[in-house]
Design a protein around this motif. Structure first.
Motif, PDB file in Angstrom:
ATOM      1  N   ALA A  16      42.617  12.109 -29.115  1.00 18.00           N
ATOM      2  CA  ALA A  16      43.428  12.871 -28.152  1.00 18.00           C
ATOM      3  C   ALA A  16      43.410  14.350 -28.532  1.00 18.00           C
ATOM      4  O   ALA A  16      43.271  14.698 -29.708  1.00 18.00           O
ATOM      5  CB  ALA A  16      44.859  12.347 -28.154  1.00 18.00           C
ATOM      6  N   HIS A  17      43.520  15.191 -27.558  1.00 18.69           N
ATOM      7  CA  HIS A  17      43.614  16.649 -27.723  1.00 18.69           C
ATOM      8  C   HIS A  17      42.360  17.286 -28.304  1.00 18.69           C
ATOM      9  O   HIS A  17      42.423  18.355 -28.885  1.00 18.69           O
ATOM     10  CB  HIS A  17      44.848  17.031 -28.540  1.00 18.69           C
ATOM     11  N   ALA A  18      41.245  16.606 -28.175  1.00 17.34           N
ATOM     12  CA  ALA A  18      39.972  17.187 -28.601  1.00 17.34           C
ATOM     13  C   ALA A  18      39.224  17.660 -27.357  1.00 17.34           C
ATOM     14  O   ALA A  18      39.189  16.966 -26.342  1.00 17.34           O
ATOM     15  CB  ALA A  18      39.146  16.156 -29.360  1.00 17.34           C
ATOM     16  N   ARG A  19      38.659  18.816 -27.433  1.00 21.35           N
ATOM     17  CA  ARG A  19      37.979  19.422 -26.290  1.00 21.35           C
ATOM     18  C   ARG A  19      36.547  18.908 -26.142  1.00 21.35           C
ATOM     19  O   ARG A  19      35.947  18.420 -27.087  1.00 21.35           O
ATOM     20  CB  ARG A  19      37.933  20.931 -26.459  1.00 21.35           C
ATOM     21  N   LEU A  20      36.016  19.107 -24.936  1.00 20.37           N
ATOM     22  CA  LEU A  20      34.605  18.864 -24.661  1.00 20.37           C
ATOM     23  C   LEU A  20      33.959  20.199 -24.331  1.00 20.37           C
ATOM     24  O   LEU A  20      34.605  21.098 -23.784  1.00 20.37           O
ATOM     25  CB  LEU A  20      34.437  17.904 -23.489  1.00 20.37           C
ATOM     26  N   ASP A  36      40.104  21.935 -21.485  1.00 12.53           N
ATOM     27  CA  ASP A  36      41.403  22.084 -22.123  1.00 12.53           C
ATOM     28  C   ASP A  36      41.607  20.878 -23.042  1.00 12.53           C
ATOM     29  O   ASP A  36      40.818  19.937 -23.019  1.00 12.53           O
ATOM     30  CB  ASP A  36      42.514  22.198 -21.077  1.00 12.53           C
ATOM     31  N   VAL A  37      42.661  20.877 -23.843  1.00  9.99           N
ATOM     32  CA  VAL A  37      42.861  19.789 -24.796  1.00  9.99           C
ATOM     33  C   VAL A  37      43.225  18.472 -24.114  1.00  9.99           C
ATOM     34  O   VAL A  37      43.059  17.405 -24.701  1.00  9.99           O
ATOM     35  CB  VAL A  37      43.910  20.143 -25.875  1.00  9.99           C
ATOM     36  N   GLU A  38      43.700  18.529 -22.896  1.00  9.62           N
ATOM     37  CA  GLU A  38      43.998  17.307 -22.132  1.00  9.62           C
ATOM     38  C   GLU A  38      42.751  16.768 -21.440  1.00  9.62           C
ATOM     39  O   GLU A  38      42.798  15.730 -20.799  1.00  9.62           O
ATOM     40  CB  GLU A  38      45.103  17.576 -21.102  1.00  9.62           C
ATOM     41  N   ARG A  39      41.660  17.508 -21.513  1.00 11.64           N
ATOM     42  CA  ARG A  39      40.376  17.158 -20.886  1.00 11.64           C
ATOM     43  C   ARG A  39      40.524  16.947 -19.378  1.00 11.64           C
ATOM     44  O   ARG A  39      40.035  15.976 -18.811  1.00 11.64           O
ATOM     45  CB  ARG A  39      39.742  15.948 -21.572  1.00 11.64           C
ATOM     46  N   ARG A  40      41.195  17.901 -18.739  1.00 13.02           N
ATOM     47  CA  ARG A  40      41.371  17.849 -17.290  1.00 13.02           C
ATOM     48  C   ARG A  40      40.730  19.033 -16.563  1.00 13.02           C
ATOM     49  O   ARG A  40      40.328  18.911 -15.431  1.00 13.02           O
ATOM     50  CB  ARG A  40      42.861  17.795 -16.937  1.00 13.02           C
ATOM     51  N   ALA A  64      31.006  25.240 -30.943  1.00 10.95           N
ATOM     52  CA  ALA A  64      31.626  23.911 -30.886  1.00 10.95           C
ATOM     53  C   ALA A  64      32.616  23.739 -32.035  1.00 10.95           C
ATOM     54  O   ALA A  64      33.724  23.215 -31.843  1.00 10.95           O
ATOM     55  CB  ALA A  64      30.551  22.827 -30.922  1.00 10.95           C
ATOM     56  N   ASP A  65      32.241  24.170 -33.214  1.00  8.96           N
ATOM     57  CA  ASP A  65      33.121  24.056 -34.376  1.00  8.96           C
ATOM     58  C   ASP A  65      34.361  24.939 -34.213  1.00  8.96           C
ATOM     59  O   ASP A  65      35.481  24.512 -34.498  1.00  8.96           O
ATOM     60  CB  ASP A  65      32.337  24.430 -35.640  1.00  8.96           C
ATOM     61  N   LYS A  66      34.161  26.152 -33.760  1.00  5.67           N
ATOM     62  CA  LYS A  66      35.267  27.102 -33.568  1.00  5.67           C
ATOM     63  C   LYS A  66      36.336  26.528 -32.644  1.00  5.67           C
ATOM     64  O   LYS A  66      37.530  26.705 -32.866  1.00  5.67           O
ATOM     65  CB  LYS A  66      34.721  28.413 -32.992  1.00  5.67           C
ATOM     66  N   HIS A  67      35.911  25.832 -31.590  1.00  6.53           N
ATOM     67  CA  HIS A  67      36.842  25.304 -30.593  1.00  6.53           C
ATOM     68  C   HIS A  67      37.208  23.835 -30.840  1.00  6.53           C
ATOM     69  O   HIS A  67      37.847  23.212 -30.006  1.00  6.53           O
ATOM     70  CB  HIS A  67      36.255  25.480 -29.190  1.00  6.53           C
ATOM     71  N   ARG A  68      36.786  23.301 -31.981  1.00  5.33           N
ATOM     72  CA  ARG A  68      37.094  21.917 -32.365  1.00  5.33           C
ATOM     73  C   ARG A  68      36.677  20.931 -31.272  1.00  5.33           C
ATOM     74  O   ARG A  68      37.449  20.076 -30.841  1.00  5.33           O
ATOM     75  CB  ARG A  68      38.567  21.763 -32.705  1.00  5.33           C
ATOM     76  N   VAL A  69      35.451  21.072 -30.848  1.00  8.99           N
ATOM     77  CA  VAL A  69      34.892  20.240 -29.789  1.00  8.99           C
ATOM     78  C   VAL A  69      34.587  18.844 -30.329  1.00  8.99           C
ATOM     79  O   VAL A  69      34.083  18.703 -31.449  1.00  8.99           O
ATOM     80  CB  VAL A  69      33.616  20.913 -29.217  1.00  8.99           C
ATOM     81  N   ILE A 144      29.568  21.524 -14.106  1.00 11.13           N
ATOM     82  CA  ILE A 144      29.039  20.298 -14.716  1.00 11.13           C
ATOM     83  C   ILE A 144      30.144  19.591 -15.499  1.00 11.13           C
ATOM     84  O   ILE A 144      30.383  18.392 -15.329  1.00 11.13           O
ATOM     85  CB  ILE A 144      27.844  20.631 -15.631  1.00 11.13           C
ATOM     86  N   LEU A 145      30.820  20.337 -16.356  1.00 19.61           N
ATOM     87  CA  LEU A 145      31.862  19.749 -17.192  1.00 19.61           C
ATOM     88  C   LEU A 145      33.014  19.222 -16.344  1.00 19.61           C
ATOM     89  O   LEU A 145      33.551  18.147 -16.621  1.00 19.61           O
ATOM     90  CB  LEU A 145      32.365  20.775 -18.219  1.00 19.61           C
ATOM     91  N   GLN A 146      33.382  19.946 -15.291  1.00 23.76           N
ATOM     92  CA  GLN A 146      34.482  19.489 -14.443  1.00 23.76           C
ATOM     93  C   GLN A 146      34.143  18.164 -13.770  1.00 23.76           C
ATOM     94  O   GLN A 146      34.995  17.281 -13.655  1.00 23.76           O
ATOM     95  CB  GLN A 146      34.855  20.541 -13.387  1.00 23.76           C
ATOM     96  N   GLY A 147      32.905  18.003 -13.347  1.00 22.22           N
ATOM     97  CA  GLY A 147      32.487  16.730 -12.766  1.00 22.22           C
ATOM     98  C   GLY A 147      32.646  15.593 -13.754  1.00 22.22           C
ATOM     99  O   GLY A 147      33.144  14.505 -13.416  1.00 22.22           O
ATOM    100  N   ALA A 148      32.265  15.829 -15.005  1.00 22.19           N
ATOM    101  CA  ALA A 148      32.402  14.809 -16.038  1.00 22.19           C
ATOM    102  C   ALA A 148      33.873  14.536 -16.351  1.00 22.19           C
ATOM    103  O   ALA A 148      34.280  13.378 -16.506  1.00 22.19           O
ATOM    104  CB  ALA A 148      31.656  15.240 -17.302  1.00 22.19           C
ATOM    105  N   LEU A 149      34.692  15.589 -16.412  1.00 18.70           N
ATOM    106  CA  LEU A 149      36.123  15.409 -16.682  1.00 18.70           C
ATOM    107  C   LEU A 149      36.787  14.607 -15.566  1.00 18.70           C
ATOM    108  O   LEU A 149      37.618  13.726 -15.830  1.00 18.70           O
ATOM    109  CB  LEU A 149      36.814  16.768 -16.825  1.00 18.70           C
ATOM    110  N   ASP A 150      36.430  14.916 -14.327  1.00 16.15           N
ATOM    111  CA  ASP A 150      36.989  14.178 -13.185  1.00 16.15           C
ATOM    112  C   ASP A 150      36.617  12.702 -13.274  1.00 16.15           C
ATOM    113  O   ASP A 150      37.442  11.824 -13.005  1.00 16.15           O
ATOM    114  CB  ASP A 150      36.509  14.773 -11.863  1.00 16.15           C
ATOM    115  N   ARG A 151      35.382  12.426 -13.652  1.00 17.55           N
ATOM    116  CA  ARG A 151      34.940  11.036 -13.807  1.00 17.55           C
ATOM    117  C   ARG A 151      35.724  10.339 -14.922  1.00 17.55           C
ATOM    118  O   ARG A 151      36.171   9.204 -14.768  1.00 17.55           O
ATOM    119  CB  ARG A 151      33.440  11.001 -14.099  1.00 17.55           C
TER     120      ARG A 151
END
Length: 164
Positions: A16-20, A36-40, A64-69, A144-151
């Motif tokens: 939980a609370h990990a970004r993509l 965002d951390v909620e992955r929305r 990726a490391d900086k943002h804790r992806v 692209i990322l929003q499509g994946a988050l929505d899915r």
């Protein structure tokens, strides 16, 4: 480190609370977007100017490391008929080379029409050609990322949804 190319559904098991991080791989640039951390919600982040693979990968993994992806979503540029052309082969090669350098799971997301949709949005907003060129890659990554988050949101079990 060994990352795995996984189906998007595997991202439901991420902490939980990990970004993509979303990527739009181009021949000259890599557009990046961050969830965002909620992955929305996906937000355009930045654009990496491509130099050579080693430098590109190092820059990408540092971000990726900086943002804790916790995972990467990479746009897969399929042809309109769903077939795979040279750009898909190039994207798959990039992932094959990147995977051994990180422990992050990687999922592909169909990116057909992403750049076109973003360009139309920018044109509707009356953005200048220079402004469009400066932001289109990171905005395509966000698309692209929003499509994946929505899915992913649609795949979540009902008991994991927000309590309203």
């Amino acid at each position: 480190m060994t990352s795995a190319l996984v189906p998007l559904e595997h991202f439901l098991a991420l902490p939980a609370h990990a970004r993509l991080l979303g990527l739009d791989l181009g021949t000259k640039t890599i557009g990046l977007a961050l969830s965002d951390v909620e992955r929305r919600i996906a937000t355009p982040l930045e654009t990496i100017q491509r130099v050579k693979f080693g430098l590109d990968a190092a820059a990408l993994l540092k971000i990726a490391d900086k943002h804790r992806v916790a995972g990467l979503v990479i746009g897969l540029p399929l042809n309109m008929d769903g077939s795979e052309g040279p750009r898909v082969q190039s994207t798959r090669a990039f992932v094959r080379n990147l995977a051994p350098l990180t422990g992050l799971p990687i999922a592909f997301w169909d990116e057909r029409m992403s750049t076109l949709a973003v360009t139309r949005t920018l044109l509707d907003a009356d953005a200048s050609r220079a402004k469009r060129a400066a932001v289109v890659d990171k905005m395509a990554a966000a698309y692209i990322l929003q499509g994946a988050l929505d899915r992913l949101l649609r795949l979540q079990p009902a008991d994991e949804d927000d309590e309203a």
